[in-house]
Design a protein around this motif. Structure first.
Motif, PDB file in Angstrom:
ATOM      1  N   VAL A 196      19.105  -3.403   5.329  1.00 58.76           N
ATOM      2  CA  VAL A 196      19.047  -4.317   6.483  1.00 58.76           C
ATOM      3  C   VAL A 196      20.275  -4.135   7.379  1.00 58.76           C
ATOM      4  CG1 VAL A 196      17.592  -6.050   5.398  1.00 58.76           C
ATOM      5  CG2 VAL A 196      20.059  -6.149   5.033  1.00 58.76           C
ATOM      6  N   GLY A 197      20.868  -2.937   7.321  1.00 56.98           N
ATOM      7  CA  GLY A 197      22.025  -2.648   8.166  1.00 56.98           C
ATOM      8  C   GLY A 197      23.248  -3.464   7.815  1.00 56.98           C
ATOM      9  N   ASP A 198      23.401  -3.794   6.516  1.00 57.68           N
ATOM     10  CA  ASP A 198      24.537  -4.593   6.024  1.00 57.68           C
ATOM     11  C   ASP A 198      24.640  -5.957   6.716  1.00 57.68           C
ATOM     12  OD1 ASP A 198      25.443  -2.724   4.127  1.00 57.68           O
ATOM     13  OD2 ASP A 198      26.516  -1.596   5.665  1.00 57.68           O
ATOM     14  N   CYS A 199      23.519  -6.481   7.149  1.00 56.62           N
ATOM     15  CA  CYS A 199      23.487  -7.790   7.832  1.00 56.62           C
ATOM     16  C   CYS A 199      22.952  -8.852   6.871  1.00 56.62           C
ATOM     17  CB  CYS A 199      22.612  -7.709   9.077  1.00 56.62           C
ATOM     18  SG  CYS A 199      22.435  -9.294   9.922  1.00 56.62           S
ATOM     19  N   LEU A 200      23.820  -9.790   6.492  1.00 51.78           N
ATOM     20  CA  LEU A 200      23.424 -10.818   5.526  1.00 51.78           C
ATOM     21  C   LEU A 200      22.360 -11.758   6.085  1.00 51.78           C
ATOM     22  CD1 LEU A 200      26.864 -11.706   3.883  1.00 51.78           C
ATOM     23  CD2 LEU A 200      24.875 -10.724   2.739  1.00 51.78           C
ATOM     24  N   TRP A 201      22.412 -12.048   7.395  1.00 50.88           N
ATOM     25  CA  TRP A 201      21.409 -12.923   8.000  1.00 50.88           C
ATOM     26  C   TRP A 201      20.027 -12.274   7.948  1.00 50.88           C
ATOM     27  CZ3 TRP A 201      21.952 -17.726   8.109  1.00 50.88           C
ATOM     28  CH2 TRP A 201      23.135 -18.364   8.498  1.00 50.88           C
ATOM     29  N   ARG A 202      19.988 -10.964   8.228  1.00 53.57           N
ATOM     30  CA  ARG A 202      18.716 -10.251   8.176  1.00 53.57           C
ATOM     31  C   ARG A 202      18.183 -10.211   6.739  1.00 53.57           C
ATOM     32  NH1 ARG A 202      20.099  -5.451  10.988  1.00 53.57           N
ATOM     33  NH2 ARG A 202      20.186  -6.743  12.854  1.00 53.57           N
ATOM     34  N   LEU A 203      19.093 -10.035   5.787  1.00 54.40           N
ATOM     35  CA  LEU A 203      18.701 -10.046   4.376  1.00 54.40           C
ATOM     36  C   LEU A 203      18.159 -11.419   3.992  1.00 54.40           C
ATOM     37  CD1 LEU A 203      18.609  -8.505   1.687  1.00 54.40           C
ATOM     38  CD2 LEU A 203      20.918  -9.354   1.219  1.00 54.40           C
ATOM     39  N   THR A 204      18.794 -12.469   4.496  1.00 56.05           N
ATOM     40  CA  THR A 204      18.328 -13.839   4.242  1.00 56.05           C
ATOM     41  C   THR A 204      16.896 -14.022   4.752  1.00 56.05           C
ATOM     42  OG1 THR A 204      20.568 -14.743   4.380  1.00 56.05           O
ATOM     43  CG2 THR A 204      18.750 -16.280   4.758  1.00 56.05           C
ATOM     44  N   MET A 205      16.643 -13.516   5.965  1.00 57.20           N
ATOM     45  CA  MET A 205      15.303 -13.663   6.551  1.00 57.20           C
ATOM     46  C   MET A 205      14.254 -12.931   5.718  1.00 57.20           C
ATOM     47  SD  MET A 205      12.637 -12.440   8.537  1.00 57.20           S
ATOM     48  CE  MET A 205      13.200 -10.938   9.357  1.00 57.20           C
ATOM     49  N   TYR A 206      14.528 -11.662   5.350  1.00 56.79           N
ATOM     50  CA  TYR A 206      13.554 -10.878   4.580  1.00 56.79           C
ATOM     51  C   TYR A 206      13.359 -11.445   3.181  1.00 56.79           C
ATOM     52  CZ  TYR A 206      12.626  -7.168   7.910  1.00 56.79           C
ATOM     53  OH  TYR A 206      12.191  -6.460   9.003  1.00 56.79           O
ATOM     54  N   ASN A 207      14.448 -11.918   2.576  1.00 59.21           N
ATOM     55  CA  ASN A 207      14.348 -12.534   1.253  1.00 59.21           C
ATOM     56  C   ASN A 207      13.419 -13.737   1.285  1.00 59.21           C
ATOM     57  OD1 ASN A 207      15.472 -11.481  -1.058  1.00 59.21           O
ATOM     58  ND2 ASN A 207      17.515 -12.224  -0.648  1.00 59.21           N
ATOM     59  N   ASN A 208      13.634 -14.605   2.256  1.00 60.75           N
ATOM     60  CA  ASN A 208      12.829 -15.821   2.363  1.00 60.75           C
ATOM     61  C   ASN A 208      11.403 -15.518   2.812  1.00 60.75           C
ATOM     62  OD1 ASN A 208      14.522 -18.567   2.048  1.00 60.75           O
ATOM     63  ND2 ASN A 208      15.865 -16.973   2.842  1.00 60.75           N
ATOM     64  N   LEU A 209      11.239 -14.481   3.652  1.00 59.68           N
ATOM     65  CA  LEU A 209       9.899 -14.077   4.092  1.00 59.68           C
ATOM     66  C   LEU A 209       9.086 -13.559   2.905  1.00 59.68           C
ATOM     67  CD1 LEU A 209       8.114 -13.764   6.640  1.00 59.68           C
ATOM     68  CD2 LEU A 209       8.980 -11.425   6.818  1.00 59.68           C
ATOM     69  N   ASN A 210       9.695 -12.704   2.099  1.00 59.34           N
ATOM     70  CA  ASN A 210       9.026 -12.214   0.884  1.00 59.34           C
ATOM     71  C   ASN A 210       8.728 -13.356  -0.076  1.00 59.34           C
ATOM     72  OD1 ASN A 210       9.005  -9.544   1.699  1.00 59.34           O
ATOM     73  ND2 ASN A 210      10.842  -8.972   0.571  1.00 59.34           N
ATOM     74  N   ALA A 211       9.675 -14.297  -0.149  1.00 62.68           N
ATOM     75  CA  ALA A 211       9.511 -15.431  -1.064  1.00 62.68           C
ATOM     76  C   ALA A 211       8.299 -16.282  -0.696  1.00 62.68           C
ATOM     77  CB  ALA A 211      10.781 -16.295  -1.060  1.00 62.68           C
ATOM     78  N   LEU A 212       8.010 -16.403   0.605  1.00 64.33           N
ATOM     79  CA  LEU A 212       6.847 -17.186   1.043  1.00 64.33           C
ATOM     80  C   LEU A 212       5.560 -16.650   0.425  1.00 64.33           C
ATOM     81  CD1 LEU A 212       7.595 -17.757   4.852  1.00 64.33           C
ATOM     82  CD2 LEU A 212       7.800 -19.413   2.982  1.00 64.33           C
ATOM     83  N   VAL A 213       5.503 -15.334   0.266  1.00 65.52           N
ATOM     84  CA  VAL A 213       4.311 -14.706  -0.335  1.00 65.52           C
ATOM     85  C   VAL A 213       4.374 -14.792  -1.860  1.00 65.52           C
ATOM     86  CG1 VAL A 213       2.990 -12.573  -0.540  1.00 65.52           C
ATOM     87  CG2 VAL A 213       4.090 -13.152   1.639  1.00 65.52           C
ATOM     88  N   LEU A 214       5.536 -14.514  -2.416  1.00 68.83           N
ATOM     89  CA  LEU A 214       5.692 -14.491  -3.874  1.00 68.83           C
ATOM     90  C   LEU A 214       5.456 -15.862  -4.512  1.00 68.83           C
ATOM     91  CD1 LEU A 214       8.871 -12.211  -4.134  1.00 68.83           C
ATOM     92  CD2 LEU A 214       6.546 -11.606  -4.830  1.00 68.83           C
ATOM     93  N   PHE A 215       5.784 -16.915  -3.779  1.00 68.86           N
ATOM     94  CA  PHE A 215       5.628 -18.266  -4.330  1.00 68.86           C
ATOM     95  C   PHE A 215       4.159 -18.693  -4.449  1.00 68.86           C
ATOM     96  CE2 PHE A 215      10.153 -19.574  -3.470  1.00 68.86           C
ATOM     97  CZ  PHE A 215      10.399 -20.036  -4.750  1.00 68.86           C
ATOM     98  N   LEU A 216       3.296 -18.140  -3.598  1.00 73.70           N
ATOM     99  CA  LEU A 216       1.897 -18.600  -3.563  1.00 73.70           C
ATOM    100  C   LEU A 216       1.182 -18.486  -4.913  1.00 73.70           C
ATOM    101  CD1 LEU A 216       0.803 -17.335  -0.028  1.00 73.70           C
ATOM    102  CD2 LEU A 216       1.417 -19.670  -0.717  1.00 73.70           C
ATOM    103  N   PRO A 217       1.200 -17.318  -5.590  1.00 67.91           N
ATOM    104  CA  PRO A 217       0.535 -17.249  -6.902  1.00 67.91           C
ATOM    105  C   PRO A 217       1.222 -18.133  -7.945  1.00 67.91           C
ATOM    106  CG  PRO A 217       1.700 -15.192  -6.433  1.00 67.91           C
ATOM    107  CD  PRO A 217       1.684 -15.975  -5.171  1.00 67.91           C
ATOM    108  N   LEU A 218       2.547 -18.297  -7.831  1.00 66.13           N
ATOM    109  CA  LEU A 218       3.260 -19.163  -8.774  1.00 66.13           C
ATOM    110  C   LEU A 218       2.846 -20.621  -8.595  1.00 66.13           C
ATOM    111  CD1 LEU A 218       6.887 -17.647  -8.514  1.00 66.13           C
ATOM    112  CD2 LEU A 218       5.216 -17.304 -10.344  1.00 66.13           C
ATOM    113  N   MET A 219       2.688 -21.035  -7.338  1.00 70.71           N
ATOM    114  CA  MET A 219       2.235 -22.396  -7.051  1.00 70.71           C
ATOM    115  C   MET A 219       0.808 -22.601  -7.544  1.00 70.71           C
ATOM    116  SD  MET A 219       3.910 -22.562  -3.227  1.00 70.71           S
ATOM    117  CE  MET A 219       2.817 -23.822  -2.605  1.00 70.71           C
TER     118      MET A 219
END
Length: 340
Positions: A191-214
């Motif tokens: 993510v170009g060593d950008c922590l904010w961008r990493l935060t966005m992608y982490n949380n974006l992926n999490a939105l999908v990953l949480f669905l089967p767990l829920m």
């Protein structure tokens, strides 16, 4: 006090205060949402906080580009980057899930001790995954933390408020936090060593990953029959918790920038102590002397580990400096002099 010194002092105090306010506020707010709101869907609460973070990242990025009044990194949506960040996102989902599940089952006063093994797992995972060795002094600090942890569990049991499942979630949260730190270093370049961008992608992926767990946890049914779905106060608190979670990324970086990584760790340790005292007072809890001792042992062990690691890093830096040719040493000295 000169104007420059006063501005520097004010910046440090504001950064540290902001870190304490958002960190303590987030813990108490999450505890309320997870325990007092009669919604048996802890993963949904965490999922919604991720949604708020993604919305804020995308919104601030767009606003920064259009207004030019402030700077915020661009947030390109790229499937390739999302896929590269996915291994970290899996660990990230485990981390925030176990954190909140631990908080759901244990009191705020015991929360710090309940997930205090992060430092220990950092040492173990760094050795197993990265092959990094640790000094004997640091291992002794870890042993002190482990002792404080088990003493805390014993005393929590003695007061009759121990939740064994909460402790297990706390241990798993500690392991996940340690793994998260290691995997973060591995994928930052994506993510170009950008922590904010990493935060966005982490949380974006999490939105999908949480669905089967829920779905597996039966939370969709709990949400459908929840009697406060139209309650604006509930959604306001949910949104505020998401904003606090988002702000934690900013104030953590701000505190490190305004002080140093060592001071940040010391501030975090002091914040944990203050948080524990506040929780005992707020919830009118009665704790034994040994219970308080366990907290002190964990806090002291964590602080000593930070100090020991700082000395090791300083020693390595000093050795690297001595090994440099004299002309390079003089250049570094001049650079130091200009910064002072």
């Amino acid at each position: 006090m000169s104007q420059t010194k006063w501005e520097s002092y004010k910046n440090v105090m504001t950064a540290v205060s902001a870190y304490w306010i958002f960190s303590i506020g987030l813990v108490f707010l999450n505890k309320y949402l997870l325990s007092n709101v009669k919604l048996e869907a802890p993963l949904f609460i965490t999922w919604f906080q991720c949604l708020v973070t993604v919305a804020l990242c995308l919104g601030l990025s767009k606003l920064s580009k259009s207004s030019g009044q402030f700077t915020f990194p661009a947030m390109p949506l790229d499937v390739k980057i999302s896929r590269e960040v996915l291994p970290l996102s899996i660990v990230f989902v485990a981390m925030i899930s176990f954190n909140n599940l631990c908080l759901k089952h244990v009191g705020v006063s015991f929360y710090y001790v309940g997930r205090s093994l992060t430092t220990v797992f950092n040492v173990i995972c760094s050795y197993l995954i990265l092959g990094s060795t640790t000094s004997g002094s640091a291992i002794a600090c870890c042993a002190l933390i482990i002792f404080g942890f088990f003493l805390g569990v014993d005393q929590e049991d003695a007061t009759g408020s121990l939740s064994m499942i909460g402790v297990i979630f706390g241990v798993l949260a500690s392991l996940s936090v340690a793994l998260n730190a290691i995997y973060t270093k591995r994928v930052l370049s994506s993510v170009g060593d950008c922590l904010w961008r990493l935060t966005m992608y982490n949380n974006l992926n999490a939105l999908v990953l949480f669905l089967p767990l829920m779905l597996f946890n039966g939370e969709f049914g709990a949400i459908m029959y929840f009697d406060r779905l139209m309650d604006l106060t509930f959604w306001f608190l949910m949104t505020i918790s998401g904003v606090f979670g988002f702000m934690m990324g900013y104030v953590t970086g701000w505190q490190i920038q305004a002080t140093s990584p060592l001071t940040h760790n010391i501030s975090g340790t002091a914040k944990a102590a203050a948080q524990t005292v506040m929780a005992v007072a707020w919830y009118s809890e009665v704790k034994t002397m040994l219970w308080w001792t366990s907290n002190f042992v964990v806090l002291f062990g964590s602080a000593m580990y930070t100090y020991v690691q700082k000395r090791v890093m300083d020693k390595k830096s000093s050795q690297q400096y001595v090994s440099l040719p004299q002309d390079e040493q003089k250049l570094l000295e001049r650079g130091e002099g200009s910064r002072r």
